[in-house]
Design an enzyme around this catalytic site. Sequence first.
Site, PDB file in Angstrom:
ATOM      1  N   ASP A  19       0.830  -1.205   0.000  1.00  0.00           N
ATOM      2  CA  ASP A  19       0.000   0.000   0.000  1.00  0.00           C
ATOM      3  C   ASP A  19       0.869   1.261   0.000  1.00  0.00           C
ATOM      4  OD1 ASP A  19      -2.354   1.393  -0.039  1.00  0.00           O
ATOM      5  OD2 ASP A  19      -2.717   1.272   2.117  1.00  0.00           O
ATOM      6  N   GLY A  22      -0.228   5.273  -4.472  1.00  0.00           N
ATOM      7  CA  GLY A  22      -0.922   6.493  -4.870  1.00  0.00           C
ATOM      8  C   GLY A  22      -0.391   7.704  -4.117  1.00  0.00           C
ATOM      9  N   HIS A  36       2.286   3.418  -9.118  1.00  0.00           N
ATOM     10  CA  HIS A  36       2.165   1.974  -9.334  1.00  0.00           C
ATOM     11  C   HIS A  36       3.396   1.436 -10.069  1.00  0.00           C
ATOM     12  CE1 HIS A  36      -1.730   1.976  -7.570  1.00  0.00           C
ATOM     13  NE2 HIS A  36      -2.317   2.652  -8.542  1.00  0.00           N
ATOM     14  N   SER A  64      -7.311  -5.859  -5.550  1.00  0.00           N
ATOM     15  CA  SER A  64      -8.403  -6.471  -4.787  1.00  0.00           C
ATOM     16  C   SER A  64      -9.690  -6.493  -5.605  1.00  0.00           C
ATOM     17  CB  SER A  64      -8.627  -5.694  -3.486  1.00  0.00           C
ATOM     18  OG  SER A  64      -9.261  -4.467  -3.759  1.00  0.00           O
ATOM     19  N   TRP A  68     -11.515  -2.827  -8.633  1.00  0.00           N
ATOM     20  CA  TRP A  68     -12.178  -2.611  -9.925  1.00  0.00           C
ATOM     21  C   TRP A  68     -12.995  -1.323  -9.912  1.00  0.00           C
ATOM     22  CZ3 TRP A  68     -10.498  -5.208 -13.920  1.00  0.00           C
ATOM     23  CH2 TRP A  68     -10.050  -6.518 -13.783  1.00  0.00           C
ATOM     24  N   ARG A  70     -12.044   1.561  -8.822  1.00  0.00           N
ATOM     25  CA  ARG A  70     -11.221   2.788  -8.938  1.00  0.00           C
ATOM     26  C   ARG A  70     -11.476   3.465 -10.284  1.00  0.00           C
ATOM     27  NH1 ARG A  70      -5.495   2.445  -5.801  1.00  0.00           N
ATOM     28  NH2 ARG A  70      -6.352   1.610  -3.885  1.00  0.00           N
ATOM     29  N   LEU A 130      10.931 -20.605  -4.628  1.00  0.00           N
ATOM     30  CA  LEU A 130      10.000 -19.650  -4.012  1.00  0.00           C
ATOM     31  C   LEU A 130       8.630 -19.822  -4.649  1.00  0.00           C
ATOM     32  CD1 LEU A 130       9.302 -17.143  -2.253  1.00  0.00           C
ATOM     33  CD2 LEU A 130      10.045 -15.720  -4.184  1.00  0.00           C
ATOM     34  N   ARG A 187       2.078  -4.954   6.036  1.00  0.00           N
ATOM     35  CA  ARG A 187       1.348  -3.943   5.259  1.00  0.00           C
ATOM     36  C   ARG A 187       2.144  -2.647   5.317  1.00  0.00           C
ATOM     37  NH1 ARG A 187      -4.907  -2.632   4.523  1.00  0.00           N
ATOM     38  NH2 ARG A 187      -4.679  -0.780   3.248  1.00  0.00           N
ATOM     39  N   SER A 195      -8.023  -5.490   5.099  1.00  0.00           N
ATOM     40  CA  SER A 195      -8.628  -5.139   3.811  1.00  0.00           C
ATOM     41  C   SER A 195      -9.024  -6.345   2.955  1.00  0.00           C
ATOM     42  CB  SER A 195      -7.682  -4.222   3.018  1.00  0.00           C
ATOM     43  OG  SER A 195      -7.480  -3.024   3.705  1.00  0.00           O
TER      44      SER A 195
HETATM   45  C1  FPP Z   1      -2.113  -0.007  -3.306  1.00  0.00           C
HETATM   46  O1  FPP Z   1      -1.648   1.323  -3.266  1.00  0.00           O
HETATM   47  C2  FPP Z   1      -1.561  -0.695  -4.476  1.00  0.00           C
HETATM   48  C3  FPP Z   1      -2.286  -1.206  -5.504  1.00  0.00           C
HETATM   49  C4  FPP Z   1      -3.767  -1.142  -5.558  1.00  0.00           C
HETATM   50  C5  FPP Z   1      -1.629  -1.835  -6.661  1.00  0.00           C
HETATM   51  C6  FPP Z   1      -0.440  -2.687  -6.372  1.00  0.00           C
HETATM   52  C7  FPP Z   1       0.363  -2.838  -7.593  1.00  0.00           C
HETATM   53  C8  FPP Z   1       1.705  -2.802  -7.644  1.00  0.00           C
HETATM   54  C9  FPP Z   1       2.583  -2.749  -6.472  1.00  0.00           C
HETATM   55  C10 FPP Z   1       2.402  -2.773  -8.944  1.00  0.00           C
HETATM   56  C11 FPP Z   1       2.496  -3.973  -9.780  1.00  0.00           C
HETATM   57  C12 FPP Z   1       2.403  -5.296  -9.158  1.00  0.00           C
HETATM   58  C13 FPP Z   1       2.809  -6.428  -9.756  1.00  0.00           C
HETATM   59  C14 FPP Z   1       2.573  -7.734  -9.077  1.00  0.00           C
HETATM   60  C15 FPP Z   1       3.527  -6.423 -11.024  1.00  0.00           C
HETATM   61  P1  FPP Z   1      -2.712   2.509  -3.350  1.00  0.00           P
HETATM   62  O2  FPP Z   1      -2.884   2.858  -4.783  1.00  0.00           O
HETATM   63  O3  FPP Z   1      -3.976   2.099  -2.657  1.00  0.00           O
HETATM   64  O4  FPP Z   1      -1.968   3.634  -2.585  1.00  0.00           O
HETATM   65  P2  FPP Z   1      -2.628   4.779  -1.690  1.00  0.00           P
HETATM   66  O5  FPP Z   1      -3.228   4.110  -0.485  1.00  0.00           O
HETATM   67  O6  FPP Z   1      -1.460   5.637  -1.341  1.00  0.00           O
HETATM   68  O7  FPP Z   1      -3.637   5.492  -2.538  1.00  0.00           O
END
Ligand code: FPP
Length: 254
Positions: A19, A22, A36, A64, A68, A70, A130, A187, A195
């Site tokens: 997390d 963003g 991302h 998650s 979808w 977002r 792994l 986390r 979550s």
């Molecule tokens: C949560 O951060 C992150 C996600 C919803 C996406 C996770 C994806 C990646 C780490 C990149 C690619 C992954 C792979 C496996 C190739 P957030 O957007 O909710 O952050 P925020 O809480 O700061 O808004």
Amino acid sequence: MAGPESTPRLPRHLAVIMDGNGRWAERRRRPRAVGHRAGARAVNICIDFCLERGIGALTLFAFSSENWGRPQDEVGALMKLFMGALEREVEELARRGVRVRFIGERGRFSPAIVERMAAAEAHTQANSTLELAIAASYGGRWDITAAARRLASEAAAGRLDPAAIDESLLAAHLSLADLPPPDLFIRTGGDQRISNFLLWQMAYTELWFTDVLWPELDTATLQAALDDYAGRERRFGLTGAQSRQPAHAPEGAR
Ligand code: FPP
């Protein structure tokens, strides 16, 4: 993998909510998609760390069931990122002995992504250094519901006596049934909640939270989590004295 002792020094299975992508981007006045992309680099740091430390299983929450919802451009950017990662990284993961699998509601992704997921799984299925599980379009409630639906179908078809449904049978129908449950959950990003991640599988998982945003992840942060974990006593509902005797570790501890 290690035996059923109550507190192995090293987690056999690490589960991670990545997390903060963003916020990392917003603090730099950049689009969230940039966060991302930076997050994808941190994924490699986490995988390298598990390989170096000999952690046998890593489950990453990439997307998650709720994600979808977002904004469309963010979902689109994430899909592009997943597609790119599947094209770029799988060969190297295969070379390093990583077995890749995806858990979640796969039918919601485009056929091109579904095809690449299947190809990545097939290409790496003989590996065992792994076990890497990517939770994508995943929700713990979806997982439990899907398992319940499969059992209900078996019972309706007359192949299963409902009285035979117990915790271990339901657990056997969940995602990751072949892996030990996560020993340690990490986390990033400062929030302290699960979550809708591996709700059933994490019943006795040790939880560890950090304010570090996912794109800033480094080895020192991961090591701090492992050090904290190594000092904990896991009791699985028993007394401290009981849980220090390996013979008493409950089934769910394994
Ligand atoms: C949560 O951060 C992150 C996600 C919803 C996406 C996770 C994806 C990646 C780490 C990149 C690619 C992954 C792979 C496996 C190739 P957030 O957007 O909710 O952050 P925020 O809480 O700061 O808004």
